[in-house]
Design a protein around this motif. Structure first.
Motif, PDB file in Angstrom:
ATOM      1  N   ASP A 334      -5.184   8.337 -10.820  1.00 28.29           N
ATOM      2  CA  ASP A 334      -5.207   9.532 -10.062  1.00 28.29           C
ATOM      3  C   ASP A 334      -6.766   9.467  -9.422  1.00 28.29           C
ATOM      4  O   ASP A 334      -7.076   9.704  -8.449  1.00 28.29           O
ATOM      5  CB  ASP A 334      -4.872  10.615 -10.531  1.00 28.29           C
ATOM      6  CG  ASP A 334      -3.348  10.591 -11.077  1.00 28.29           C
ATOM      7  OD1 ASP A 334      -2.603   9.819 -10.275  1.00 28.29           O
ATOM      8  OD2 ASP A 334      -2.748  11.001 -12.043  1.00 28.29           O
ATOM      9  N   PHE A 335      -7.867   9.483 -10.466  1.00 27.30           N
ATOM     10  CA  PHE A 335      -9.293   9.991  -9.958  1.00 27.30           C
ATOM     11  C   PHE A 335      -9.816   8.844  -9.449  1.00 27.30           C
ATOM     12  O   PHE A 335     -10.558   8.752  -8.739  1.00 27.30           O
ATOM     13  CB  PHE A 335      -9.947  10.412 -11.330  1.00 27.30           C
ATOM     14  CG  PHE A 335      -9.986  12.094 -11.421  1.00 27.30           C
ATOM     15  CD1 PHE A 335     -10.638  12.700 -10.444  1.00 27.30           C
ATOM     16  CD2 PHE A 335      -8.955  12.796 -12.564  1.00 27.30           C
ATOM     17  CE1 PHE A 335     -10.829  14.186 -10.779  1.00 27.30           C
ATOM     18  CE2 PHE A 335      -9.165  13.908 -12.606  1.00 27.30           C
ATOM     19  CZ  PHE A 335      -9.916  14.650 -11.880  1.00 27.30           C
ATOM     20  N   ALA A 336      -9.334   7.516  -9.568  1.00 30.36           N
ATOM     21  CA  ALA A 336      -9.694   6.292  -9.036  1.00 30.36           C
ATOM     22  C   ALA A 336      -9.778   6.609  -7.603  1.00 30.36           C
ATOM     23  O   ALA A 336     -10.572   6.207  -6.878  1.00 30.36           O
ATOM     24  CB  ALA A 336      -9.013   5.309  -9.740  1.00 30.36           C
ATOM     25  N   PHE A 337      -8.321   7.014  -7.337  1.00 36.26           N
ATOM     26  CA  PHE A 337      -8.001   7.110  -5.898  1.00 36.26           C
ATOM     27  C   PHE A 337      -8.738   8.231  -5.316  1.00 36.26           C
ATOM     28  O   PHE A 337      -9.407   7.937  -4.244  1.00 36.26           O
ATOM     29  CB  PHE A 337      -6.488   7.441  -5.736  1.00 36.26           C
ATOM     30  CG  PHE A 337      -5.624   6.061  -5.854  1.00 36.26           C
ATOM     31  CD1 PHE A 337      -5.590   5.310  -4.836  1.00 36.26           C
ATOM     32  CD2 PHE A 337      -4.654   6.134  -6.866  1.00 36.26           C
ATOM     33  CE1 PHE A 337      -4.823   4.080  -4.963  1.00 36.26           C
ATOM     34  CE2 PHE A 337      -3.909   5.046  -6.904  1.00 36.26           C
ATOM     35  CZ  PHE A 337      -3.945   3.888  -6.003  1.00 36.26           C
ATOM     36  N   PRO A 356      -0.682  15.008  -8.888  1.00 33.41           N
ATOM     37  CA  PRO A 356      -0.028  15.655  -9.944  1.00 33.41           C
ATOM     38  C   PRO A 356      -0.980  16.622 -10.594  1.00 33.41           C
ATOM     39  O   PRO A 356      -2.133  16.514 -10.890  1.00 33.41           O
ATOM     40  CB  PRO A 356       0.513  14.830 -10.951  1.00 33.41           C
ATOM     41  CG  PRO A 356      -0.259  13.639 -10.860  1.00 33.41           C
ATOM     42  CD  PRO A 356      -0.716  13.262  -9.377  1.00 33.41           C
ATOM     43  N   HIS A 357      -0.411  17.837 -11.130  1.00 35.17           N
ATOM     44  CA  HIS A 357      -1.199  18.913 -11.720  1.00 35.17           C
ATOM     45  C   HIS A 357      -2.217  18.371 -12.898  1.00 35.17           C
ATOM     46  O   HIS A 357      -3.147  19.253 -13.234  1.00 35.17           O
ATOM     47  CB  HIS A 357      -0.180  19.958 -12.022  1.00 35.17           C
ATOM     48  CG  HIS A 357       0.205  20.867 -11.144  1.00 35.17           C
ATOM     49  ND1 HIS A 357      -0.482  22.345 -11.005  1.00 35.17           N
ATOM     50  CD2 HIS A 357       1.035  20.851 -10.189  1.00 35.17           C
ATOM     51  CE1 HIS A 357       0.087  22.743  -9.810  1.00 35.17           C
ATOM     52  NE2 HIS A 357       0.964  21.904  -9.285  1.00 35.17           N
ATOM     53  N   GLY A 358      -1.585  17.398 -13.554  1.00 36.85           N
ATOM     54  CA  GLY A 358      -2.470  16.821 -14.616  1.00 36.85           C
ATOM     55  C   GLY A 358      -4.045  16.659 -14.238  1.00 36.85           C
ATOM     56  O   GLY A 358      -4.736  16.744 -15.141  1.00 36.85           O
ATOM     57  N   VAL A 359      -4.401  16.231 -12.950  1.00 33.69           N
ATOM     58  CA  VAL A 359      -5.633  16.197 -12.707  1.00 33.69           C
ATOM     59  C   VAL A 359      -6.454  17.242 -12.787  1.00 33.69           C
ATOM     60  O   VAL A 359      -7.813  17.225 -12.829  1.00 33.69           O
ATOM     61  CB  VAL A 359      -5.841  15.315 -11.402  1.00 33.69           C
ATOM     62  CG1 VAL A 359      -5.384  14.021 -11.275  1.00 33.69           C
ATOM     63  CG2 VAL A 359      -5.352  16.399 -10.476  1.00 33.69           C
ATOM     64  N   GLY A 367     -11.678  14.413 -17.507  1.00 38.06           N
ATOM     65  CA  GLY A 367     -12.466  15.756 -17.734  1.00 38.06           C
ATOM     66  C   GLY A 367     -13.699  15.891 -17.357  1.00 38.06           C
ATOM     67  O   GLY A 367     -14.445  16.514 -16.861  1.00 38.06           O
ATOM     68  N   LYS A 368     -14.276  14.421 -17.734  1.00 39.74           N
ATOM     69  CA  LYS A 368     -15.864  14.307 -17.263  1.00 39.74           C
ATOM     70  C   LYS A 368     -15.980  14.243 -15.884  1.00 39.74           C
ATOM     71  O   LYS A 368     -16.998  14.663 -15.326  1.00 39.74           O
ATOM     72  CB  LYS A 368     -16.238  13.012 -18.072  1.00 39.74           C
ATOM     73  CG  LYS A 368     -16.516  13.121 -19.506  1.00 39.74           C
ATOM     74  CD  LYS A 368     -16.922  12.067 -20.143  1.00 39.74           C
ATOM     75  CE  LYS A 368     -17.025  11.924 -21.879  1.00 39.74           C
ATOM     76  NZ  LYS A 368     -17.164  10.672 -22.518  1.00 39.74           N
ATOM     77  N   ASN A 463     -14.199  25.864 -19.260  1.00 39.69           N
ATOM     78  CA  ASN A 463     -14.382  24.382 -19.604  1.00 39.69           C
ATOM     79  C   ASN A 463     -14.055  23.520 -18.651  1.00 39.69           C
ATOM     80  O   ASN A 463     -13.535  22.308 -18.791  1.00 39.69           O
ATOM     81  CB  ASN A 463     -13.551  24.224 -21.108  1.00 39.69           C
ATOM     82  CG  ASN A 463     -14.516  24.822 -22.097  1.00 39.69           C
ATOM     83  OD1 ASN A 463     -15.498  24.967 -22.401  1.00 39.69           O
ATOM     84  ND2 ASN A 463     -13.356  25.510 -22.966  1.00 39.69           N
ATOM     85  N   TYR A 464     -14.079  24.076 -17.306  1.00 42.76           N
ATOM     86  CA  TYR A 464     -14.181  22.981 -16.274  1.00 42.76           C
ATOM     87  C   TYR A 464     -12.274  22.665 -15.960  1.00 42.76           C
ATOM     88  O   TYR A 464     -11.990  21.883 -15.377  1.00 42.76           O
ATOM     89  CB  TYR A 464     -14.971  21.858 -16.314  1.00 42.76           C
ATOM     90  CG  TYR A 464     -16.168  22.052 -16.357  1.00 42.76           C
ATOM     91  CD1 TYR A 464     -16.917  22.305 -15.258  1.00 42.76           C
ATOM     92  CD2 TYR A 464     -16.782  22.012 -17.377  1.00 42.76           C
ATOM     93  CE1 TYR A 464     -18.451  22.477 -15.141  1.00 42.76           C
ATOM     94  CE2 TYR A 464     -18.363  22.304 -17.620  1.00 42.76           C
ATOM     95  CZ  TYR A 464     -19.114  22.567 -16.510  1.00 42.76           C
ATOM     96  OH  TYR A 464     -20.434  22.734 -16.536  1.00 42.76           O
ATOM     97  N   ASN A 465     -11.441  23.714 -16.767  1.00 43.57           N
ATOM     98  CA  ASN A 465     -10.269  23.254 -16.610  1.00 43.57           C
ATOM     99  C   ASN A 465      -9.748  24.016 -15.318  1.00 43.57           C
ATOM    100  O   ASN A 465     -10.243  25.155 -14.940  1.00 43.57           O
ATOM    101  CB  ASN A 465      -9.460  24.041 -17.871  1.00 43.57           C
ATOM    102  CG  ASN A 465      -7.949  23.720 -17.761  1.00 43.57           C
ATOM    103  OD1 ASN A 465      -7.341  23.941 -16.881  1.00 43.57           O
ATOM    104  ND2 ASN A 465      -7.333  23.641 -18.979  1.00 43.57           N
TER     105      ASN A 465
END
Length: 537
Positions: A334-337, A356-359, A367-368, A463-465
């Protein structure tokens, strides 16, 4: 677009699909139907143009066909005509291979599949624009019929249904829109398989209006979709821009069949070949485009959710990912895209991506990456969509809006997850739902139980969530209960129970057994209710 014409078009397309529906899955028969519609479009457009060139303009295909056949007999006229057609359209079809001619042969009982196959080859070989466009249309598939005669019959029936359509004569994007309609129907019919190549129109509209906000009249607007599917996200820019002729479209698609579908879709929507650059390749494996232009006014993406990718260490040196120090995990690209799309965004551009919401809350490498994006002010808006609005998944999804060089690092959260219309198979976003999201996005102000602008400090505290319920409270508080009222209600209920017990006791006391044994059973029954002896001696 005339509504009646539109309904006729949809109906004829649907009737054609009915012929193939019993023979194969929607994901397979879409290739036949969409390929034949496209062939008819190219054929009809060419015939009308020929009639106009020969100064015998007509809106009747039979007449245009006759004009072409007569001109083709004259060698001098024929050569000039074919040269003109190749220049104007980049393809030519001889008179016996036009869709109109083939349908005439069907009615005469002389149609051969090989003629249609030859027509496909002629178009594909006339220009690289059309190269391999019909490769998914297997005219000799056993699924069409066990024998050549049955295969011939299946295709003939579909072509007869399509013959009533004046596809090239429709104004504007009518045929393109019908094509989109069909693609949506196929996605609905075959779920996951077909859902891969289609983004529902409501989501396309929302995302497109977000990236075009304030730039509707910009000339030379450029848009990029690195996971373009059938091209619906790209083509929506054409719908909502005031400078449609100047838009440039860049798209990449891994699946060859879907890539061909996007190419047809572009042509059917009247997008000039010079304004589109589409590519069939793996977006993550190798960066593209790498030659100017490489950055775009808008990036629109609906990538495959949580797809696997190689995540090889070499990608840490890839300029798309290097500044983040880590890579999206192998099991979730997901984050690569997202980072690929963001890399290709202009400094003043806008990107919208569905994921999806997981990201929003997953930790470790994701997270980083999320923390760095937030520290750079890249994440502008997070929109929570309802569950079950996509064909290929029932999970709730989120649209993330990203920008570069923002003056601050706050994030607008919109929880639109509860506002939708329930459909037969999918939940639907209607225009009023989309307008509310857009209005909230533009105003960028908090709306009770719907939207909240979170400061960067709030995000750090969390925490950046970015999980939406942390910022938008949608819980309904229960009404306070009066203890005095509750006590009164309990007393009343107790009195009602006692009264009912007395009534029951009275009724049971009037019962008598027909003999001594029955009387004993009755007495035992009364005692089992704890109602005492009774009066039945």
């Amino acid at each position: 677009m005339a509504e009646n014409n539109s309904k006729t078009l949809y109906q004829a397309l649907w009737n054609s699909a009915d012929i193939l529906r019993s023979k194969m899955d929607a994901n397979e028969y879409k290739s036949y139907l969409l390929g034949l519609v496209f062939y008819k479009y190219l054929s009809d457009k060419m015939l009308y143009h020929i009639a106009a060139l020969l100064e015998e303009p007509t809106t009747d295909l039979t007449t245009a066909q006759k004009v072409y056949e007569e001109a083709y007999q004259d060698e001098e006229v024929k050569d000039d005509l074919l040269e003109e057609l190749q220049y104007d359209f980049s393809y030519t079809l001889e008179p016996t291979l036009t869709f109109t001619s083939l349908v005439q042969a069907i009615h005469k009982g002389t149609f051969q599949l090989e003629d249609l196959a030859q027509g496909f080859r002629n178009i594909e070989q006339s220009s690289e624009i059309f190269e391999n466009l019909f490769e998914d249309v297997d005219l000799y598939s056993k699924k069409l019929g066990a024998t050549p005669q049955k295969q011939n019959q299946s295709i003939s029936e579909v072509m007869k249904e399509l013959a009533v359509l004046d596809v090239a004569g429709h104004e504007g994007d009518m045929l393109g829109d019908a094509y989109e309609y069909l693609i949506g129907q196929f996605a609905s019919d075959s779920g996951k398989k077909a859902g891969e190549f289609y983004t529902p129109q409501a989501i396309s509209k929302l995302m497109t209006k977000i990236v075009l906000q304030g730039k509707e009249s910009q000339k030379g607007f450029s848009v990029y979709d690195p996971t373009m599917g059938s091209g619906s996200l790209l083509l929506n820019v054409k719908k909502y821009s005031n400078e449609t002729g100047t838009i440039s479209y860049f798209g990449q698609e891994l699946n060859t069949s879907t890539y061909n579908l996007a190419r047809m879709n572009m042509i059917l929507h009247g997008v000039d070949i010079a304004n589109q650059r589409l590519r069939n390749a793996d977006t993550l494996d190798q960066d593209w485009p790498t030659e100017e232009p490489t950055n775009f006014d808008a990036v629109l993406m609906n990538p495959p959710y949580s797809a696997k990718w190689s995540a090889e260490k070499g990608f840490l040196d890839d300029t798309r990912f290097s500044m983040y120090g880590v890579l999206a995990p192998k099991s979730k690209a997901d984050f690569a895209f997202l980072l690929h799309g963001f890399y290709h965004l202009k400094d003043n551009g806008v990107m919208a991506i569905v994921l999806p919401h997981g990201v929003l809350f997953r930790g470790n490498a994701e997270g980083k990456i999320r923390q760095i994006l937030l520290e750079n002010g890249a994440i502008d808006t997070v929109i929570g969509l309802p569950a079950n609005i996509f064909f290929n998944t029932s999970i709730p999804t989120t649209v993330i809006v990203l920008k570069k060089n923002r003056p601050n690092k706050d994030v607008l959260f919109i929880d639109a997850s509860k506002e939708f219309t329930k459909g037969k198979n999918q939940n639907l976003l209607k225009d009023e739902h989309i307008e509310k999201i857009l209005e909230t996005y533009i105003n960028r102000e908090g709306v009770e139980k719907y939207a909240h602008v979170a400061t960067f400090e709030e995000i750090v505290e969390n925490n950046y969530n970015l999980n939406i319920p942390r910022y938008v409270y949608t819980f309904e508080e229960e009404e306070e209960i009066s203890l005095v009222e509750l006590s009164s209600n309990l007393n009343q209920t107790k009195q009602d129970l006692q009264k009912a017990e007395q009534n029951l006791l009275g009724l049971l006391g009037e019962l008598k057994g027909t003999n001594e044994e029955a009387n004993q059973e009755l007495q035992h029954f009364i005692q089992s209710f704890g109602l005492g002896g009774g009066r039945n001696e």
